[in-house]
Design an enzyme around this catalytic site. Structure first.
Site, PDB file in Angstrom:
ATOM      1  CG  ASP A 115      26.167  11.712 -60.391  1.00 13.24           C
ATOM      2  OD1 ASP A 115      26.375  12.539 -61.291  1.00 13.24           O
ATOM      3  OD2 ASP A 115      26.352  10.486 -60.542  1.00 13.24           O
ATOM      4  CG  ASP A 241      29.911  14.372 -61.785  1.00 13.22           C
ATOM      5  OD1 ASP A 241      29.336  14.926 -60.835  1.00 13.22           O
ATOM      6  OD2 ASP A 241      29.553  14.511 -62.967  1.00 13.22           O
ATOM      7  CG  ASP A 399      60.507  16.167 -83.155  1.00 14.35           C
ATOM      8  OD1 ASP A 399      60.563  15.128 -82.470  1.00 14.35           O
ATOM      9  OD2 ASP A 399      59.961  17.210 -82.765  1.00 14.35           O
ATOM     10  NE  ARG A 495      50.280  40.110-103.465  1.00  8.77           N
ATOM     11  CZ  ARG A 495      50.857  41.273-103.228  1.00  8.77           C
ATOM     12  NH1 ARG A 495      50.148  42.266-102.689  1.00  8.77           N
ATOM     13  NH2 ARG A 495      52.131  41.467-103.487  1.00  8.77           N
ATOM     14  CB  ALA A 509      56.602  21.263 -86.447  1.00  5.34           C
ATOM     15  CB  SER A 513      57.661  28.736 -85.774  1.00  5.01           C
ATOM     16  OG  SER A 513      58.317  27.810 -84.943  1.00  5.01           O
TER      17      SER A 513
END
Length: 619
Positions: A115, A241, A399, A495, A509, A513
């Site tokens: 390192d 690390d 919600d 469209r 939300a 879906s």
């Protein structure tokens, strides 16, 4: 690991450190040592000196009398020992149930052979090796919490750190402790910030000294031994690390978390990274977390209460919370509608039976309703939500309740959501954890999370939304024709049944879906999702939240409605434009949970299966 296994692992670590140090010594300070040989398993360039170091340690573990897994920067993930060497994927290997006992490794080694490679090439005295050892957790993934041994050697000056979980930390065989400084203006800070992070700049400005040595493992060890007071890496440190240095720091008595103060428990993997904030003690650490999150934690003196009122259960539970806050010496204001419902309940002669029924039906809150006090003048505490002036708003519901409340309140009021709805992605806690969480908040043990909001412009009107805006036809089973622009450039004509423009908060939300991605709230972007497009190539877009999105209706005779967070409906006609930009005022949430976003999402989506009803329409 038992004592015998720990000794075996320790002996192997000592041998690796000794032999790697010898192997690289002739290459230190030589420009040719920096020749790029390949791209390592972690995606970063591998230099000649890295190859020399890693070949040596692989040879040692390959010829060891025990089997081990190794995760290392250049070579990736291997199974080594008893003369064998085989590439593996550690997460898959640990889940296997068909391994015989003699085929199962004893250890997981996480090793960064050098390192500070550039320091070694230029002979700058800050480069070394890091070795962490965890026991094998067959049947489940291993995490940072499984690391039991840590070893770090600074090849440049010979300093050697080691730690054993639960036993302590030593530097050159002497126990070490972090500094006792609690004054951030006297802080010696090491690490790596990130361009454009104003909070990080503020933290650096507060510090007395800033150090950048170019070696994460050594600098974290310097916090453990008191040479630094704190360290941060806002770029994200690789788990290989920090695995050893995390254990070393914690065993010395220091604190190491992510940016939000949450404990690090990442999966042990070559691909894992974590933002790191480390400090000598809790007081210094909390000051850093507050600055990094733009959150000088305020005293919570006045609390607003809002609840869904279509069910008796949350109304009664709100009475318990009101009594708790008043008893704790806090000032309380109550939404007028809730105050009205509480007064009705208080005057109901059947109140005792109503409470008893809720206790029987919902044991999760039953015990908390013991000794509930309704001897309060709720009307005297009532105010319109628009007029709330408080330090925090407690919202009981799902919600939908939360979205309606935040849309009405002043944006600077932070929200604390208690889930009494269906899923509750935006709420902070479940009912059973209410008073433990409130107790922490009143003591100042919380942080504020900032969430992006949208401002929507149509004609001469402006509206705001925190989750999403849905544009759809006002007539069922009809399609709309959209033109979508981003910063004036047309990115799609499509469209579709509708269109969603979502913030990261709204990505779990309706957007989810409709096939959109789940987006981390820290991502500075918006998502555009066509709903059931009549075009196979129409896909969701993720765009910068500094962009202006314009949606135009193209087909004559077609009008649309656009809905903000399921709360406000407006109409748009053919040829009209709806514009979306980031609102200059954020929404703020009070957070106490140590769960990060993706862990919370996983838990929510596993609760009874995926509920695809738009979250903004739920209570």
């Amino acid at each position: 690991m038992d004592a015998k296994d720990k000794q075996i692992a320790t002996d192997l670590a000592y041998e690796i450190i000794r032999e790697v140090s010898r192997a690289i010594r002739p290459y230190v300070g030589k420009p040719e040592s920096g020749e790029k040989i390949k791209i390592g398993a972690d995606g970063t360039p591998t230099s000649l000196i890295d190859i020399i170091a890693e070949d040596k340690l692989i040879n040692i573990l390959k010829n060891a009398p025990v089997l081990s897994y190794i995760v290392s920067e250049e070579i990736g993930e291997l199974k080594l020992g008893k003369g064998t060497k085989r590439s593996i994927k550690l997460t898959h290997e640990l889940r296997r149930k068909d391994l015989k006992e003699e085929e199962t490794p004893k250890f997981i080694f996480l090793i960064d052979p050098i390192d500070g490679t550039n320091n070694a090439i230029k002979e700058i005295p800050a480069y070394g090796i890091s070795i962490a050892v965890a026991g094998v957790t067959q049947g489940r993934l291993a995490t940072l919490n499984d690391v039991e041994l840590g070893f770090i050697s600074n090849f440049a000056n010979g300093n050697f750190f080691e730690a054993e979980k639960g036993k302590g930390c030593w530097l050159n065989n002497e126990e070490v402790k972090p500094s006792e400084n609690i004054n951030i203006s006297n802080m010696t800070l090491g690490g790596f910030t990130k361009s454009g992070t104003s909070q990080a700049s503020k933290l650096v400005d507060n510090a007395r000294r800033m150090r950048v040595l170019g070696s994460v493992v050594l600098e974290l060890s310097y916090v453990a031994s008191g040479k630094y007071d704190a360290f941060l890496d806002l770029r994200g440190s690789r788990i290989i690390d920090i695995a050893a240095s995390k254990l070393i720091l914690e065993e010395a008595g220091g604190i190491i978390t992510n940016k939000y103060g949450q404990k690090l428990n990442n999966t042990l993997s070559i691909y894992e990274k974590a933002v790191v904030v480390a400090a000598n003690n809790k007081i210094m650490h909390k000051q850093m977390i507050d600055i990094l999150n733009d959150n000088q934690t305020d005293f919570i003196g006045k609390v607003g209460i809002i609840s869904r009122i279509d069910q008796t259960r949350p109304i009664i539970f709100s009475a318990k919370i009101i009594d708790y806050l008043l008893t704790s010496g806090r000032e309380v204001v109550i939404e007028k509608r809730l105050a009205h419902e509480l007064t009705k309940l208080k005057e109901n002669p059947d109140l005792d039976n109503i409470v008893m029924k809720i206790k029987e039906e919902d044991p999760a809150i039953g015990e908390m309703l013991n000794d509930i006090n309704f001897n309060i003048d709720y009307g005297q505490l009532a105010e319109n939500v628009f007029d709330f002036e408080c330090d925090m708003a407690v919202i009981l519901g799902g919600d939908g309740t939360l979205l309606r409340a935040q849309a009405k309140m002043k944006p600077e009021i932070p929200i604390f959501g208690i889930n009494m709805g269906t899923v509750g992605f935006l709420t902070e806690i479940e009912v059973k954890d209410t008073f433990e969480a409130l107790n922490s908040i009143l003591k100042g043990d919380y942080y504020k999370e900032k969430r992006t909001r949208l401002v929507v412009s149509h004609e001469n009107h402006k509206f705001t939304a925190m989750n999403e805006v849905v544009v759809m036809t006002d007539k069922p089973a009809k399609m709309l024709h959209f033109e979508i622009q981003v910063d004036g450039e047309i990115i799609e004509e499509v469209r579709a049944d509708g269109l969603i423009v979502s913030t990261p908060s709204g990505s779990t939300a309706y957007a989810m879906s409709a096939g959109g991605p789940i987006v981390d709230p820290k991502v500075a972007g918006f998502v555009i999702i066509p709903i059931c497009p009549y075009k196979l190539g129409a896909r969701p877009f993720v765009v910068s939240d500094n962009s202006e999105i314009t949606v135009k209706l193209l087909k004559k005779g077609k009008s649309a409605v656009f809905v903000m967070d399921g709360q406000i409906n407006e109409e748009a006609e053919y040829g009209e434009e709806i514009k979306f930009k980031k609102y200059d005022k954020y929404a703020y949430f009070i957070r106490t949970s140590t769960k990060y976003f993706f862990e919370k999402v996983k838990d929510k989506l596993n609760e009874g299966g995926l509920d695809t009803t738009p979250r903004c329409k739920n209570e």
